[in-house]
Design a protein around this motif. Structure first.
Motif, PDB file in Angstrom:
ATOM      1  N   LEU A 153      -4.535  86.213  52.725  1.00 21.89           N
ATOM      2  CA  LEU A 153      -5.232  87.497  52.770  1.00 21.89           C
ATOM      3  C   LEU A 153      -5.512  87.928  54.204  1.00 21.89           C
ATOM      4  CD1 LEU A 153      -6.551  89.756  51.098  1.00 21.89           C
ATOM      5  CD2 LEU A 153      -8.659  88.412  51.105  1.00 21.89           C
ATOM      6  N   ALA A 154      -5.853  86.969  55.066  1.00 25.21           N
ATOM      7  CA  ALA A 154      -6.097  87.295  56.470  1.00 25.21           C
ATOM      8  C   ALA A 154      -4.824  87.784  57.149  1.00 25.21           C
ATOM      9  CB  ALA A 154      -6.653  86.077  57.194  1.00 25.21           C
ATOM     10  N   VAL A 203      -2.784 101.688  78.277  1.00 24.86           N
ATOM     11  CA  VAL A 203      -1.661 100.825  77.919  1.00 24.86           C
ATOM     12  C   VAL A 203      -2.223  99.500  77.423  1.00 24.86           C
ATOM     13  CG1 VAL A 203       0.401  99.646  78.744  1.00 24.86           C
ATOM     14  CG2 VAL A 203      -0.181 101.929  79.619  1.00 24.86           C
ATOM     15  N   VAL A 204      -1.905  99.147  76.199  1.00 25.20           N
ATOM     16  CA  VAL A 204      -2.391  97.909  75.586  1.00 25.20           C
ATOM     17  C   VAL A 204      -1.344  96.824  75.804  1.00 25.20           C
ATOM     18  CG1 VAL A 204      -3.133  96.788  73.469  1.00 25.20           C
ATOM     19  CG2 VAL A 204      -3.677  99.207  73.862  1.00 25.20           C
ATOM     20  N   ALA A 205      -1.710  95.796  76.537  1.00 23.06           N
ATOM     21  CA  ALA A 205      -0.822  94.660  76.792  1.00 23.06           C
ATOM     22  C   ALA A 205      -1.628  93.385  76.552  1.00 23.06           C
ATOM     23  CB  ALA A 205      -0.275  94.705  78.210  1.00 23.06           C
ATOM     24  N   LEU A 206      -1.445  92.786  75.403  1.00 30.39           N
ATOM     25  CA  LEU A 206      -2.196  91.592  75.043  1.00 30.39           C
ATOM     26  C   LEU A 206      -1.527  90.351  75.636  1.00 30.39           C
ATOM     27  CD1 LEU A 206      -2.926  92.274  71.252  1.00 30.39           C
ATOM     28  CD2 LEU A 206      -4.393  92.744  73.223  1.00 30.39           C
ATOM     29  N   THR A 207      -2.352  89.415  76.054  1.00 29.90           N
ATOM     30  CA  THR A 207      -1.826  88.139  76.508  1.00 29.90           C
ATOM     31  C   THR A 207      -1.556  87.234  75.306  1.00 29.90           C
ATOM     32  OG1 THR A 207      -4.028  87.177  76.738  1.00 29.90           O
ATOM     33  CG2 THR A 207      -3.111  88.329  78.655  1.00 29.90           C
ATOM     34  N   ALA A 208      -0.651  86.308  75.471  1.00 26.84           N
ATOM     35  CA  ALA A 208      -0.305  85.410  74.381  1.00 26.84           C
ATOM     36  C   ALA A 208      -1.494  84.523  73.998  1.00 26.84           C
ATOM     37  CB  ALA A 208       0.888  84.551  74.786  1.00 26.84           C
ATOM     38  N   GLN A 209      -2.290  84.097  74.980  1.00 31.75           N
ATOM     39  CA  GLN A 209      -3.444  83.254  74.675  1.00 31.75           C
ATOM     40  C   GLN A 209      -4.453  83.985  73.812  1.00 31.75           C
ATOM     41  OE1 GLN A 209      -2.071  83.774  77.617  1.00 31.75           O
ATOM     42  NE2 GLN A 209      -2.175  81.987  78.973  1.00 31.75           N
ATOM     43  N   ASP A 210      -4.758  85.248  74.187  1.00 25.59           N
ATOM     44  CA  ASP A 210      -5.756  85.999  73.437  1.00 25.59           C
ATOM     45  C   ASP A 210      -5.267  86.344  72.030  1.00 25.59           C
ATOM     46  OD1 ASP A 210      -7.399  85.898  75.623  1.00 25.59           O
ATOM     47  OD2 ASP A 210      -6.788  87.861  76.393  1.00 25.59           O
ATOM     48  N   TYR A 211      -4.027  86.779  71.915  1.00 24.53           N
ATOM     49  CA  TYR A 211      -3.534  87.208  70.614  1.00 24.53           C
ATOM     50  C   TYR A 211      -3.392  86.035  69.646  1.00 24.53           C
ATOM     51  CZ  TYR A 211      -0.330  88.745  66.977  1.00 24.53           C
ATOM     52  OH  TYR A 211       0.252  89.006  65.767  1.00 24.53           O
ATOM     53  N   ILE A 212      -2.756  84.966  70.080  1.00 23.77           N
ATOM     54  CA  ILE A 212      -2.549  83.831  69.175  1.00 23.77           C
ATOM     55  C   ILE A 212      -3.881  83.153  68.851  1.00 23.77           C
ATOM     56  CG2 ILE A 212      -1.481  81.557  68.988  1.00 23.77           C
ATOM     57  CD1 ILE A 212       0.899  82.628  70.475  1.00 23.77           C
ATOM     58  N   PHE A 250      -6.692  84.744  68.617  1.00 25.68           N
ATOM     59  CA  PHE A 250      -7.298  85.660  67.663  1.00 25.68           C
ATOM     60  C   PHE A 250      -6.715  85.475  66.267  1.00 25.68           C
ATOM     61  CE2 PHE A 250      -6.663  89.755  65.495  1.00 25.68           C
ATOM     62  CZ  PHE A 250      -7.973  90.087  65.206  1.00 25.68           C
ATOM     63  N   VAL A 251      -5.394  85.336  66.166  1.00 28.79           N
ATOM     64  CA  VAL A 251      -4.739  85.170  64.866  1.00 28.79           C
ATOM     65  C   VAL A 251      -5.165  83.858  64.209  1.00 28.79           C
ATOM     66  CG1 VAL A 251      -2.514  84.868  63.713  1.00 28.79           C
ATOM     67  CG2 VAL A 251      -2.784  86.624  65.468  1.00 28.79           C
ATOM     68  N   LEU A 252      -5.160  82.784  64.961  1.00 25.56           N
ATOM     69  CA  LEU A 252      -5.526  81.490  64.396  1.00 25.56           C
ATOM     70  C   LEU A 252      -6.984  81.462  63.946  1.00 25.56           C
ATOM     71  CD1 LEU A 252      -3.683  79.032  66.819  1.00 25.56           C
ATOM     72  CD2 LEU A 252      -2.925  79.886  64.592  1.00 25.56           C
ATOM     73  N   SER A 253      -7.864  82.048  64.741  1.00 23.78           N
ATOM     74  CA  SER A 253      -9.282  82.076  64.353  1.00 23.78           C
ATOM     75  C   SER A 253      -9.503  82.915  63.102  1.00 23.78           C
ATOM     76  CB  SER A 253     -10.131  82.610  65.510  1.00 23.78           C
ATOM     77  OG  SER A 253      -9.745  83.938  65.842  1.00 23.78           O
ATOM     78  N   LEU A 254      -8.740  83.994  62.958  1.00 20.88           N
ATOM     79  CA  LEU A 254      -8.880  84.833  61.767  1.00 20.88           C
ATOM     80  C   LEU A 254      -8.392  84.086  60.521  1.00 20.88           C
ATOM     81  CD1 LEU A 254      -9.664  87.702  60.788  1.00 20.88           C
ATOM     82  CD2 LEU A 254      -7.256  88.317  61.042  1.00 20.88           C
ATOM     83  N   LEU A 255      -7.278  83.388  60.633  1.00 23.97           N
ATOM     84  CA  LEU A 255      -6.756  82.636  59.497  1.00 23.97           C
ATOM     85  C   LEU A 255      -7.719  81.526  59.085  1.00 23.97           C
ATOM     86  CD1 LEU A 255      -2.980  82.287  60.470  1.00 23.97           C
ATOM     87  CD2 LEU A 255      -4.015  83.954  58.932  1.00 23.97           C
ATOM     88  N   VAL A 256      -8.265  80.810  60.065  1.00 20.68           N
ATOM     89  CA  VAL A 256      -9.194  79.724  59.752  1.00 20.68           C
ATOM     90  C   VAL A 256     -10.495  80.279  59.169  1.00 20.68           C
ATOM     91  CG1 VAL A 256     -10.571  77.862  60.750  1.00 20.68           C
ATOM     92  CG2 VAL A 256      -8.187  78.167  61.441  1.00 20.68           C
ATOM     93  N   ALA A 257     -10.985  81.411  59.702  1.00 24.32           N
ATOM     94  CA  ALA A 257     -12.226  81.990  59.198  1.00 24.32           C
ATOM     95  C   ALA A 257     -12.088  82.409  57.738  1.00 24.32           C
ATOM     96  CB  ALA A 257     -12.626  83.187  60.064  1.00 24.32           C
ATOM     97  N   ALA A 306     -19.685  89.629  58.269  1.00 23.70           N
ATOM     98  CA  ALA A 306     -19.803  90.453  59.471  1.00 23.70           C
ATOM     99  C   ALA A 306     -19.822  89.601  60.739  1.00 23.70           C
ATOM    100  CB  ALA A 306     -21.067  91.299  59.389  1.00 23.70           C
ATOM    101  N   PHE A 307     -20.409  88.406  60.658  1.00 25.18           N
ATOM    102  CA  PHE A 307     -20.485  87.551  61.841  1.00 25.18           C
ATOM    103  C   PHE A 307     -19.238  86.692  62.025  1.00 25.18           C
ATOM    104  CE2 PHE A 307     -25.006  88.503  61.570  1.00 25.18           C
ATOM    105  CZ  PHE A 307     -25.364  88.600  62.906  1.00 25.18           C
ATOM    106  N   VAL A 308     -18.576  86.324  60.937  1.00 20.81           N
ATOM    107  CA  VAL A 308     -17.469  85.382  61.032  1.00 20.81           C
ATOM    108  C   VAL A 308     -16.170  86.063  61.424  1.00 20.81           C
ATOM    109  CG1 VAL A 308     -16.027  83.823  59.652  1.00 20.81           C
ATOM    110  CG2 VAL A 308     -18.499  83.705  59.488  1.00 20.81           C
ATOM    111  N   THR A 309     -15.921  87.263  60.936  1.00 16.83           N
ATOM    112  CA  THR A 309     -14.647  87.933  61.210  1.00 16.83           C
ATOM    113  C   THR A 309     -14.493  88.193  62.703  1.00 16.83           C
ATOM    114  OG1 THR A 309     -15.760  90.028  60.713  1.00 16.83           O
ATOM    115  CG2 THR A 309     -14.452  89.028  58.964  1.00 16.83           C
ATOM    116  N   PRO A 310     -13.402  87.763  63.302  1.00 11.43           N
ATOM    117  CA  PRO A 310     -13.223  87.983  64.753  1.00 11.43           C
ATOM    118  C   PRO A 310     -13.024  89.443  65.119  1.00 11.43           C
ATOM    119  CG  PRO A 310     -11.801  86.219  63.942  1.00 11.43           C
ATOM    120  CD  PRO A 310     -12.341  86.932  62.749  1.00 11.43           C
TER     121      PRO A 310
END
Length: 318
Positions: A150-151, A171-180, A182-189, A230-234
């Motif tokens: 679902l995440a 211009v939005v340019a995400l770094t690999a550290q921040d994006y990955i 963010f994705v991993l924390s969202l999946l775990v949450a 509300a607190f857990v979602t990144p």
């Protein structure tokens, strides 16, 4: 020959062998714990090694897919339109790959290390607790997977909403550290949050949390679920928060109904078997006080015989 001579010798039923794990010494327990931890770590290392190889053969593209699926003005891309993530230090790529490999390896090897944990705890549990434990391991794995799926589905919508708030001229340019990260924390949450209602069922099965307490606290449970989401979602956006809180509320309501069924069966069992587990030298809790008997048909006949008969008395002839 008598019948006793024809009878075959009665075979005595052998007792099951005594569980050696239940009588182990402290050193033996520590040795067993060391062996099971070593097996679990070995499974984790093998699964992480497979994930490390998988990262360059489809896993990395799978993680970057929600970001690469955004409109071109919301992500960084080259002249050909291909999306990409920035790395700002030399060891950034190595750390990212190791981080993803360890997390994916822990998920892939979860059945094995959960079995090792369960095999270490099982000798100290009762038979019904062992049966419940196997079910909890299976259900918790399924709930974690559902939360992670679902995440991942909601990731594209959440990214598009958050990145579009920057406005034009940015211009939005995400770094690999921040994006990955963010994705991993969202999946775990999401995965861990789907395990919380299962905890309520576990407490009810062991008799700590009753259905009446859950029923009376239903509104507070739902309110605290929304606050927790509300607190857990990144992402901190209302879309992702409601997407997490909605299924959690449904799961909590399902847990409350399961607790109602469990408490009802427990009450019926207690009403019929509340003194069957007593020892032979212990008095049963039966009430031995005599009570009044209801009048039956025999009592009615006796009252009719004893009642006086109207009219002249009839003399019996000799």
């Amino acid at each position: 020959m008598s019948d006793d001579g024809l009878r075959r010798p009665r075979m005595r039923r052998r007792r099951p062998p005594r569980d050696a794990a239940a009588t182990m010494t402290l050193i033996a327990h520590l040795t067993e714990l060391r062996n099971r931890v070593a097996k679990a770590l070995l499974a984790l290392v093998l699964a992480a090694g497979f994930a490390f190889w998988w990262y360059a053969h489809g896993l990395g593209d799978f993680i970057r897919a929600p970001y690469c699926g955004l409109p071109g003005e919301l992500r960084y891309g080259d002249a050909d339109g291909a999306c990409g993530l920035l790395i700002t230090d030399v060891f950034g790529g190595v750390f990212i790959r190791l981080k993803v490999s360890l997390l994916v390896g822990a998920v892939l090897s979860a059945p094995f290390w959960l079995y090792q944990l369960w095999a270490f705890i099982t000798p100290g549990l009762k038979r019904n607790e062992k049966r419940y434990g196997v079910g909890f391991v299976a259900v918790s794995t399924i709930l974690f997977a559902l939360g992670a799926v679902l995440a991942y589905i909601s990731l594209s919508a959440g990214l598009e909403l958050l990145l579009s708030l920057a406005g034009d001229g940015v211009v939005v340019a995400l770094t690999a550290q921040d994006y990955i990260g963010f994705v991993l924390s969202l999946l775990v949450a999401f995965g861990v949050s789907f395990e919380v209602p299962l905890l309520a069922i576990a407490l009810n099965l062991v008799g700590v949390l009753s259905y009446e307490v859950l029923r009376k606290s239903r509104r507070w449970i739902f309110f605290l679920t929304v606050v927790f989401a509300a607190f857990v979602t990144p992402t901190q956006d209302p879309f992702t928060m409601l997407l997490m809180a909605g299924p959690m509320i449904v799961l909590f309501e399902l847990a409350i109904q399961i607790a109602r069924v469990v408490d009802r069966r427990r009450a019926k069992r207690a009403a019929t078997e509340h003194f069957h587990d007593l020892s032979d030298d212990e008095a049963s809790p039966l009430d031995a006080t005599p009570s009044d008997l209801d009048p039956g048909p025999v009592d009615d006949l006796r009252r009719e015989d004893d009642a006086p008969v109207d009219g002249p008395a009839v003399r019996s002839s000799r």
